[in-house]
Design a protein around this motif. Structure first.
Motif, PDB file in Angstrom:
ATOM      1  N   ARG A   1    -120.808 -63.024  13.399  1.00  0.00           N
ATOM      2  CA  ARG A   1    -120.511 -61.621  13.714  1.00  0.00           C
ATOM      3  C   ARG A   1    -119.098 -61.245  13.288  1.00  0.00           C
ATOM      4  N   ASP A   2    -118.132 -62.089  13.580  1.00  0.00           N
ATOM      5  CA  ASP A   2    -116.746 -61.798  13.191  1.00  0.00           C
ATOM      6  C   ASP A   2    -116.628 -61.644  11.682  1.00  0.00           C
ATOM      7  N   ARG A   3    -117.218 -62.592  10.960  1.00  0.00           N
ATOM      8  CA  ARG A   3    -117.107 -62.574   9.501  1.00  0.00           C
ATOM      9  C   ARG A   3    -117.843 -61.383   8.892  1.00  0.00           C
ATOM     10  N   LEU A   4    -119.053 -61.119   9.376  1.00  0.00           N
ATOM     11  CA  LEU A   4    -119.843 -60.016   8.843  1.00  0.00           C
ATOM     12  C   LEU A   4    -119.232 -58.661   9.189  1.00  0.00           C
ATOM     13  N   ALA A   5    -118.666 -58.538  10.382  1.00  0.00           N
ATOM     14  CA  ALA A   5    -118.005 -57.283  10.748  1.00  0.00           C
ATOM     15  C   ALA A   5    -116.786 -57.038   9.851  1.00  0.00           C
ATOM     16  N   THR A   6    -116.016 -58.091   9.595  1.00  0.00           N
ATOM     17  CA  THR A   6    -114.821 -57.959   8.760  1.00  0.00           C
ATOM     18  C   THR A   6    -115.177 -57.487   7.352  1.00  0.00           C
ATOM     19  N   VAL A   7    -116.154 -58.154   6.724  1.00  0.00           N
ATOM     20  CA  VAL A   7    -116.480 -57.775   5.343  1.00  0.00           C
ATOM     21  C   VAL A   7    -117.224 -56.444   5.295  1.00  0.00           C
ATOM     22  N   SER A   8    -118.060 -56.158   6.289  1.00  0.00           N
ATOM     23  CA  SER A   8    -118.763 -54.879   6.311  1.00  0.00           C
ATOM     24  C   SER A   8    -117.779 -53.732   6.474  1.00  0.00           C
ATOM     25  N   ASP A   9    -116.786 -53.917   7.341  1.00  0.00           N
ATOM     26  CA  ASP A   9    -115.739 -52.895   7.509  1.00  0.00           C
ATOM     27  C   ASP A   9    -115.001 -52.659   6.195  1.00  0.00           C
ATOM     28  N   ARG A  10    -114.680 -53.756   5.515  1.00  0.00           N
ATOM     29  CA  ARG A  10    -113.921 -53.634   4.264  1.00  0.00           C
ATOM     30  C   ARG A  10    -114.732 -52.908   3.193  1.00  0.00           C
TER      31      ARG A  10
ATOM     32  N   SER B   1    -128.843 -61.685   9.276  1.00  0.00           N
ATOM     33  CA  SER B   1    -129.201 -62.994   9.823  1.00  0.00           C
ATOM     34  C   SER B   1    -127.919 -63.755  10.135  1.00  0.00           C
ATOM     35  N   TRP B   2    -127.817 -64.277  11.360  1.00  0.00           N
ATOM     36  CA  TRP B   2    -126.614 -65.030  11.726  1.00  0.00           C
ATOM     37  C   TRP B   2    -126.514 -66.336  10.929  1.00  0.00           C
ATOM     38  N   ARG B   3    -127.625 -66.794  10.347  1.00  0.00           N
ATOM     39  CA  ARG B   3    -127.598 -68.040   9.585  1.00  0.00           C
ATOM     40  C   ARG B   3    -126.781 -67.933   8.301  1.00  0.00           C
ATOM     41  N   LEU B   4    -126.403 -66.730   7.921  1.00  0.00           N
ATOM     42  CA  LEU B   4    -125.552 -66.567   6.740  1.00  0.00           C
ATOM     43  C   LEU B   4    -124.214 -67.283   6.903  1.00  0.00           C
ATOM     44  N   ILE B   5    -123.800 -67.564   8.137  1.00  0.00           N
ATOM     45  CA  ILE B   5    -122.530 -68.271   8.342  1.00  0.00           C
ATOM     46  C   ILE B   5    -122.627 -69.710   7.834  1.00  0.00           C
ATOM     47  N   MET B   6    -123.829 -70.213   7.635  1.00  0.00           N
ATOM     48  CA  MET B   6    -123.993 -71.554   7.094  1.00  0.00           C
ATOM     49  C   MET B   6    -123.874 -71.569   5.569  1.00  0.00           C
ATOM     50  N   ALA B   7    -124.087 -70.427   4.933  1.00  0.00           N
ATOM     51  CA  ALA B   7    -124.050 -70.329   3.474  1.00  0.00           C
ATOM     52  C   ALA B   7    -122.606 -70.263   2.977  1.00  0.00           C
ATOM     53  N   PRO B   8    -122.382 -70.520   1.686  1.00  0.00           N
ATOM     54  CA  PRO B   8    -121.038 -70.342   1.130  1.00  0.00           C
ATOM     55  C   PRO B   8    -120.538 -68.916   1.389  1.00  0.00           C
ATOM     56  N   PRO B   9    -119.238 -68.730   1.609  1.00  0.00           N
ATOM     57  CA  PRO B   9    -118.702 -67.408   1.971  1.00  0.00           C
ATOM     58  C   PRO B   9    -119.087 -66.292   1.005  1.00  0.00           C
TER      59      PRO B   9
ATOM     60  N   TRP C   1    -127.980 -67.956  -5.694  1.00  0.00           N
ATOM     61  CA  TRP C   1    -127.925 -69.044  -4.707  1.00  0.00           C
ATOM     62  C   TRP C   1    -128.861 -68.751  -3.547  1.00  0.00           C
ATOM     63  N   LEU C   2    -128.834 -67.509  -3.077  1.00  0.00           N
ATOM     64  CA  LEU C   2    -129.650 -67.139  -1.923  1.00  0.00           C
ATOM     65  C   LEU C   2    -131.135 -67.280  -2.236  1.00  0.00           C
TER      66      LEU C   2
ATOM     67  N   GLY D   1    -124.775 -86.295  15.235  1.00  0.00           N
ATOM     68  CA  GLY D   1    -125.038 -87.079  14.038  1.00  0.00           C
ATOM     69  C   GLY D   1    -125.770 -86.311  12.955  1.00  0.00           C
ATOM     70  N   VAL D   2    -126.325 -85.138  13.285  1.00  0.00           N
ATOM     71  CA  VAL D   2    -127.025 -84.318  12.294  1.00  0.00           C
ATOM     72  C   VAL D   2    -125.995 -83.599  11.423  1.00  0.00           C
ATOM     73  N   HIS D   3    -126.289 -83.481  10.147  1.00  0.00           N
ATOM     74  CA  HIS D   3    -125.409 -82.755   9.227  1.00  0.00           C
ATOM     75  C   HIS D   3    -125.913 -81.326   9.079  1.00  0.00           C
ATOM     76  N   ILE D   4    -124.988 -80.388   9.112  1.00  0.00           N
ATOM     77  CA  ILE D   4    -125.325 -78.970   9.039  1.00  0.00           C
ATOM     78  C   ILE D   4    -124.271 -78.264   8.196  1.00  0.00           C
ATOM     79  N   PRO D   5    -124.668 -77.294   7.374  1.00  0.00           N
ATOM     80  CA  PRO D   5    -123.657 -76.590   6.581  1.00  0.00           C
ATOM     81  C   PRO D   5    -122.927 -75.538   7.416  1.00  0.00           C
ATOM     82  N   LEU D   6    -121.641 -75.416   7.187  1.00  0.00           N
ATOM     83  CA  LEU D   6    -120.825 -74.369   7.795  1.00  0.00           C
ATOM     84  C   LEU D   6    -120.013 -73.742   6.673  1.00  0.00           C
ATOM     85  N   GLU D   7    -120.319 -72.474   6.386  1.00  0.00           N
ATOM     86  CA  GLU D   7    -119.655 -71.762   5.294  1.00  0.00           C
ATOM     87  C   GLU D   7    -119.701 -72.578   3.998  1.00  0.00           C
ATOM     88  N   GLY D   8    -120.853 -73.206   3.767  1.00  0.00           N
ATOM     89  CA  GLY D   8    -121.076 -73.933   2.532  1.00  0.00           C
ATOM     90  C   GLY D   8    -120.611 -75.375   2.525  1.00  0.00           C
TER      91      GLY D   8
END
Length: 230
Positions: A125-134, A167-175, A215-216, A76-83
């Motif tokens: 981790r998946d998202r950060l690895a992808t963009v860091s690689d790019r 910080s893994w919490r970046l996955i909660m922020a907008p992409p 935003w950050l 029932g708690v609301h949480i942001p996921l990718e914004g």
């Protein structure tokens, strides 16, 4: 660092920190955990610093009252996921699934918070690895490793050996916010400073970095509201 209590309604706990580099007494309320730090220059008595804090008691209490309450993770708690704001709900099957505006988490309730945190970390981790690689490929540079943390003091870092930490919490922020932090840290592979040359590298990787950076600074502390354990 000394600890003092500013008497009043409510009382305010202060961490008194002496700094030989400080030029004046200053008060700071952390946007992350609400800690109040009273910084005191060399040669200034504790009593004078505490009187300074007392004179700003109304301001301090207003700052603390304005902080958002923490939210313990549960159904029932609301949480942001990718914004996008998602409502945590009981799921079926074996996998955590985002569906519409719900985040479906299966399994026993007592394991839900830990399981969701693990899922968010893996997604981060998946998202950060992808963009860091790019971004690293764009610069023709390589990083040595990528680690995830839950630090309150910074969203990312790059060591002199090329190790990236986020910080893994970046996955909660907008992409685009996650992208900005990755661009910022990867840019340090080329410029280990915050010079004009460094910001030129960030702009090359992410031309419109000003908006996610703002935003950050404005909203980032809210990502630490969410508690996944005691």
């Amino acid at each position: 660092m000394g600890h003092h209590v500013l008497v009043g309604n409510p009382p305010v706990e202060l961490c008194l920190r002496r700094s030989p580099r400080a030029r004046r007494i200053s008060l700071r309320v952390s946007g992350l955990d609400g800690r109040v730090t009273l910084t005191v220059p060399r040669g200034v008595a504790d009593s004078e610093a505490l009187e300074f804090a007392r004179s700003r008691g109304d301001w301090l209490r207003a700052q603390l009252a304005g902080r958002a309450e923490s939210a313990r993770i549960g159904y029932g708690v609301h949480i942001p996921l990718e914004g996008q704001v998602m409502r945590i709900a009981q799921g079926a099957g074996r996998r955590i699934i985002p569906e519409g505006d719900q985040l479906l988490v299966p399994g026993p309730a007592e394991m839900m918070a830990a399981r969701l945190q693990g899922w968010l970390r893996a997604r981060a981790r998946d998202r950060l690895a992808t963009v860091s690689d790019r971004y690293a490929a764009c610069l023709g540079r390589r990083y040595t490793r990528l680690a995830l943390r839950d630090t309150r003091s910074r969203w990312g870092s790059c060591s002199s050996t090329g190790a990236l930490s986020y910080s893994w919490r970046l996955i909660m922020a907008p992409p685009e916010v996650l992208d900005y932090v990755a661009a910022h840290e990867v840019a340090h592979l080329a410029e280990m400073n915050h010079s004009a040359a460094f910001w030129a590298v960030v702009a090359r990787l992410l031309p419109d970095y000003a908006a996610p950076r703002a935003w950050l600074r404005r909203e980032g502390a809210q990502l630490h509201r969410y508690r996944f354990g005691d």
